[in-house]
Design an enzyme around this catalytic site. Sequence first.
Site, short mmCIF file in Angstrom:
data_model
loop_
_atom_site.label_atom_id
_atom_site.label_comp_id
_atom_site.label_asym_id
_atom_site.label_seq_id
_atom_site.Cartn_x
_atom_site.Cartn_y
_atom_site.Cartn_z
N ASP A 179 0.99 -0.90 -0.52
CA ASP A 179 -0.19 0.22 0.19
C ASP A 179 1.10 1.23 -0.15
O ASP A 179 2.14 1.46 0.29
CB ASP A 179 -0.89 0.16 1.36
CG ASP A 179 -0.66 0.09 2.36
OD1 ASP A 179 0.32 0.44 2.65
OD2 ASP A 179 -0.64 -0.45 3.42
N LYS B 188 -2.93 1.83 -1.61
CA LYS B 188 -3.93 2.12 -0.74
C LYS B 188 -3.16 2.93 1.10
O LYS B 188 -2.05 2.70 0.86
CB LYS B 188 -4.88 0.52 0.12
CG LYS B 188 -5.52 0.22 -0.82
CD LYS B 188 -5.82 -1.01 -0.18
CE LYS B 188 -7.40 -1.02 0.82
NZ LYS B 188 -8.49 -0.39 0.66
N GLY C 73 2.45 0.15 8.31
CA GLY C 73 2.61 -0.19 10.42
C GLY C 73 2.10 -1.44 10.41
O GLY C 73 2.87 -2.29 10.30
N MET D 49 -6.05 8.06 11.53
CA MET D 49 -6.97 8.78 9.38
C MET D 49 -7.18 9.98 10.14
O MET D 49 -8.57 10.00 10.24
CB MET D 49 -8.03 8.03 8.58
CG MET D 49 -7.36 6.31 7.82
SD MET D 49 -7.87 5.31 7.79
CE MET D 49 -7.47 4.22 9.23
N1 SAH Z 1 -1.63 -0.57 9.43
C1 SAH Z 1 -1.49 0.97 9.70
C2 SAH Z 1 -2.68 2.08 9.46
C3 SAH Z 1 -3.33 2.13 8.53
S1 SAH Z 1 -3.99 3.03 8.30
C4 SAH Z 1 -0.35 1.07 10.96
O1 SAH Z 1 -0.49 -0.13 11.71
O2 SAH Z 1 0.27 2.13 11.46
C5 SAH Z 1 -3.77 4.89 7.74
C6 SAH Z 1 -2.73 5.50 9.19
O3 SAH Z 1 -2.35 5.17 8.98
C7 SAH Z 1 -3.12 6.98 8.18
O4 SAH Z 1 -4.02 8.19 7.96
C8 SAH Z 1 -2.19 7.85 9.80
O5 SAH Z 1 -2.78 8.04 9.68
C9 SAH Z 1 -1.58 6.38 10.11
N2 SAH Z 1 -0.02 6.51 9.69
C10 SAH Z 1 0.65 5.23 9.19
N3 SAH Z 1 1.41 5.70 9.52
C11 SAH Z 1 1.90 6.91 9.50
C12 SAH Z 1 2.81 7.26 9.89
N4 SAH Z 1 4.67 6.81 9.26
N5 SAH Z 1 2.49 8.16 10.40
C13 SAH Z 1 1.30 8.67 10.48
N6 SAH Z 1 0.57 8.71 10.47
C14 SAH Z 1 0.47 7.34 10.00
#
Ligand code: SAH
Length: 466
Positions: free
Chosen positions: A249, A271, A303, A384
């Site tokens: 993504d 995504k 993440g 988000m």
């Molecule tokens: N699976 C991911 C989240 C996916 S939803 C996790 O565990 O982190 C996507 C949201 O995650 C983004 O809109 C933001 O709010 C957050 N996010 C993901 N990576 C980020 C990063 N490097 N810095 C800040 N926010 C992040």
Amino acid sequence: MKHFPIFLNVEHRRIVLSGGGAAALAKLRLILKTKAEVTVFAADPAPELTRWAEEGRLALHSRPLAPGDATAAALVYAANEDAAEDDRVAALARAEGALVNIVDDLAGSDFITPAIVDRDPVTVAIGTEGAAPVLARRIKAQLEAALSPALGALAQAGKAFRARAEALPAGRRRRAFWAAYYEKSGPLAFASEGVEALPAALSRLLEDHLAERAGPGRVDFIGAGPGDPELLTLKARKAIDAADVVIHDRLVTPGILELARREAVIVDAGKEGFGPSTTQEAINAMLVEHAAKGAHVVRLKGGDATVFGRLDEEIETVTEAGIEFSVIPGITAASAATAAIGQSLTRRGRNASVRFLTGHDMKGFAEQDWAGLARPGQVAAIYMVKKAARFVQGRLMMHGADPATPVTVIENVSRPDQRILATTLARLDPDLREAALAGPALVLYGLAPRAALAALETSSAKEALQ
Ligand code: SAH
């Protein structure tokens, strides 16, 4: 190259060591891994030496090394931690025809012992000609991390199977068999059933290769962490390295994608949260299509794959198609963001639970237990949030949350362009607008950067805004 690296067969040969203290013990821990006959001379031996002698692992003489003691020794180590004694031992040993190493004396030594990564029968020796022991240790640490602890067992089972593998013609087909064993079926069999499973795995793989059948494909769902490649798990690194197809993504950074093999097919599924993207149905179909053809598919999600990642839908599709899968956890943005501000997500006396919320979902702004969150001392990570800040702020204030509640916005967590914005609930929406964030951002509700970091971070955030 002043020192020529070789692997010396020391089975049935003597290795003699003089010394009984810490330096001697450190060398012996290495030497005792070999099949050599080890003899130690120490006037004052450490207790470990006496124990190893009692266990029959070495012969111990509680006196200094004397003429005749180094006869027929292949190698002699002088580890007395006493320069005069080391010189005396070295001279005696040389006179008796042995190669000598004086511990911590490069110039006085005939050979040096490299840093070793031990996956017997696979051994990696690292030498810097004494120039940079720190560098040798770092390279060793990198190799230790890169080489699976199972490698030794895999190589041993592989060695015992060599004759049978000759049923495959030499060249491409035999190489493909061994590559498949070391990269996939071997590690998988070892991980699920241990070393005993390796011969059967080899036999099955050989049958497949004799019949030129491709093995079944699989899908690994992998949390790629917040962006910094160093925040990947080792398991994730290995899976990415072995992948035939990587579907990722938008949160996955180029530095992470670079870890894939050059031949791997890389698909950007685009995504980012619930933003515009390849449709979920198209992604599901892609996973099945590639794995059904026998590919090792890595589904890389920013993440942790289990946090706001629509993981269940993808797992269900894959299981319905009868494809094996695994989930490898990653560092979720909330953990990395909290680490960046030097805080902790839970704290005794403040909050015994923490919530992960999403600002909006597929249906629009996401309703939450606002009343519960508005109580003092609550901590939440809000994902988000960029488009939902005004909504979240309004709902919390409407339910009586203190407008002065600390709120920290962290953009591009763990990446070189990370920004931290310390604000309050009352200022969340205006401050976010002003900051005009371009990257992914997360809100930590109820947490401010630790005081020691706050001044620094708010000023750097402000600078970045100018
Ligand atoms: N699976 C991911 C989240 C996916 S939803 C996790 O565990 O982190 C996507 C949201 O995650 C983004 O809109 C933001 O709010 C957050 N996010 C993901 N990576 C980020 C990063 N490097 N810095 C800040 N926010 C992040």
